[in-house]
Design an enzyme around this catalytic site. Structure first.
Site, mmCIF file in Angstrom:
data_model
loop_
_atom_site.group_PDB
_atom_site.id
_atom_site.type_symbol
_atom_site.label_atom_id
_atom_site.label_comp_id
_atom_site.label_asym_id
_atom_site.label_seq_id
_atom_site.Cartn_x
_atom_site.Cartn_y
_atom_site.Cartn_z
ATOM 1 N N LYS A 45 0.789 -1.227 0.000
ATOM 2 C CA LYS A 45 0.000 0.000 0.000
ATOM 3 C C LYS A 45 0.827 1.286 0.000
ATOM 4 C CE LYS A 45 -3.613 -0.414 -0.363
ATOM 5 N NZ LYS A 45 -4.691 -0.929 -1.237
ATOM 6 N N SER A 262 -2.759 -12.853 3.312
ATOM 7 C CA SER A 262 -3.183 -12.583 1.926
ATOM 8 C C SER A 262 -2.079 -12.981 0.952
ATOM 9 C CB SER A 262 -3.586 -11.116 1.738
ATOM 10 O OG SER A 262 -2.474 -10.261 1.864
HETATM 11 C C1 LIG Z 1 -2.579 -7.435 3.586
HETATM 12 C C2 LIG Z 1 -3.221 -6.989 2.302
HETATM 13 N N1 LIG Z 1 -3.341 -7.860 1.319
HETATM 14 C C3 LIG Z 1 -3.934 -7.538 0.149
HETATM 15 C C4 LIG Z 1 -4.451 -6.285 -0.065
HETATM 16 C C5 LIG Z 1 -5.175 -6.001 -1.350
HETATM 17 O O1 LIG Z 1 -4.579 -5.054 -2.189
HETATM 18 P P1 LIG Z 1 -5.501 -4.100 -3.065
HETATM 19 O O2 LIG Z 1 -6.144 -3.126 -2.131
HETATM 20 O O3 LIG Z 1 -4.542 -3.426 -4.001
HETATM 21 O O4 LIG Z 1 -6.515 -4.927 -3.765
HETATM 22 C C6 LIG Z 1 -4.321 -5.325 0.933
HETATM 23 C C7 LIG Z 1 -4.863 -3.997 0.733
HETATM 24 O O5 LIG Z 1 -5.730 -3.466 1.311
HETATM 25 C C8 LIG Z 1 -3.698 -5.684 2.151
HETATM 26 O O6 LIG Z 1 -3.579 -4.808 3.166
#
Ligand SMILES: Cc1ncc(COP(=O)(O)O)c(C=O)c1O
Length: 295
Positions: A45, A262
């Protein structure tokens, strides 16, 4: 605006080839993971947060004295807090009460103020509360609105997507990553498709509405981000929480990669995609570090 060099360290992260978790794949199928956890704020982010703040400064919408405020599941908040500190802006984050303690403490260490929304309402509760705060105090806050701000995917279009193409020497055939705001998949995907319409781009989505993959969103049961456009993708692939957790554990034990859930879900989704290929170069994202989930 204050001078800062830490923000110049955002981006240009390594692309890591996975050898162990991929050992049963055909020889001509490779998986790479972009190590976004190595950004100075520790996550994927940093890039969109910086892009949105820089644009706010450029347009004058983020004038001196205004507070940067946004709903965030944690990592964007840490990025705002770091960048706000570096550039001299106050930051107020609206986060669900149950966000990991580590992330709350990190954001607070950078001097950010936290406002809590209901844990039961998840990231949607934080969105609703931040909209209320902005409506009540329109001149007090600069609200980047990461879920609806085209500069979120644009940051990945302008940097992450180019880096991935160049780091694979143009060999990438598939990109897959989990969706939260969807900024990563929409921005990287758009860039890759411009390089070659043959590159396939997939979103990975939690299989269940109630899931444990922090940072990711199950779209059907959520407020759908304005920047999300599944028609630009080649498909959306479900990923179960336990499958993501299991891969998170394997990455630490077999690849030396201590990452968040994630990221584990992303690699598991990449592996499932890769199993159907005879040859190909699949790329995914390591969104943040496992240290963010320790307490
Ligand atoms: C830990 C984590 N994984 C995945 C994502 C997903 O990324 P995006 O917001 O670009 O879809 C985020 C973002 O909010 C995140 O904080």
């Amino acid at each position: 605006m204050k001078d800062s060099s830490i923000i110049q360290a955002i981006g240009n992260t390594p692309l890591i080839k996975l050898y162990s978790v991929t050992k049963d794949l055909p020889k001509k199928v490779e998986i790479y993971a972009k190590a976004e956890l190595l950004n100075p704020g520790g996550s994927v982010k940093d890039r969109p947060a910086l892009r949105m703040i820089q644009e706010g400064i450029r347009t004058g919408e983020l004038s001196p004295g205004k507070i940067i405020m946004d709903p965030t599941s944690g990592n964007t908040g840490v990025a705002y807090a770091m960048i706000g500190s570096a550039l001299g802006y106050r930051v107020e984050l609206v986060v669900p009460e149950n966000v990991s303690r580590a992330r709350k403490e990190i954001a607070k260490s950078y001097g950010a103020k936290l406002t809590f929304s209901s844990a039961m309402e998840g990231s949607d509760g934080a969105i609703r509360l931040s909209q209320k705060l902005k409506a009540e105090n329109p001149d007090k806050y600069f609200m980047p609105n990461q879920y609806n701000n085209h500069l979120n995917p644009q940051a990945h279009y302008e940097s992450t997507g180019i880096e991935i193409y160049e780091q694979t020497a143009g060999r990438i055939t598939h990109f897959i990553t989990g969706i939260g705001t969807s900024g990563t998949v929409m921005g990287v995907g758009r860039r890759l498709k411009e390089y070659s319409s043959d590159i396939k781009v997939y979103a990975a989505e939690p299989a269940e509405a109630l899931h444990g993959l922090e940072g990711l969103k199950h779209m059907e049961s959520s407020i759908v981000p304005g920047i999300y456009d599944p028609s630009q993708l080649d498909g959306v692939r479900p990923i179960a929480t336990e499958v993501g957790y299991e891969m998170t554990e394997r990455l630490a034990l077999e690849e030396g990669l201590f990452v968040g859930y994630s990221s584990g879900a992303n690699v598991a989704a990449a592996l499932e995609l890769a199993k159907d290929l005879k040859e190909g170069v699949v790329v995914t994202i390591l969104c943040d570090s496992g240290t963010r989930y320790l307490c």
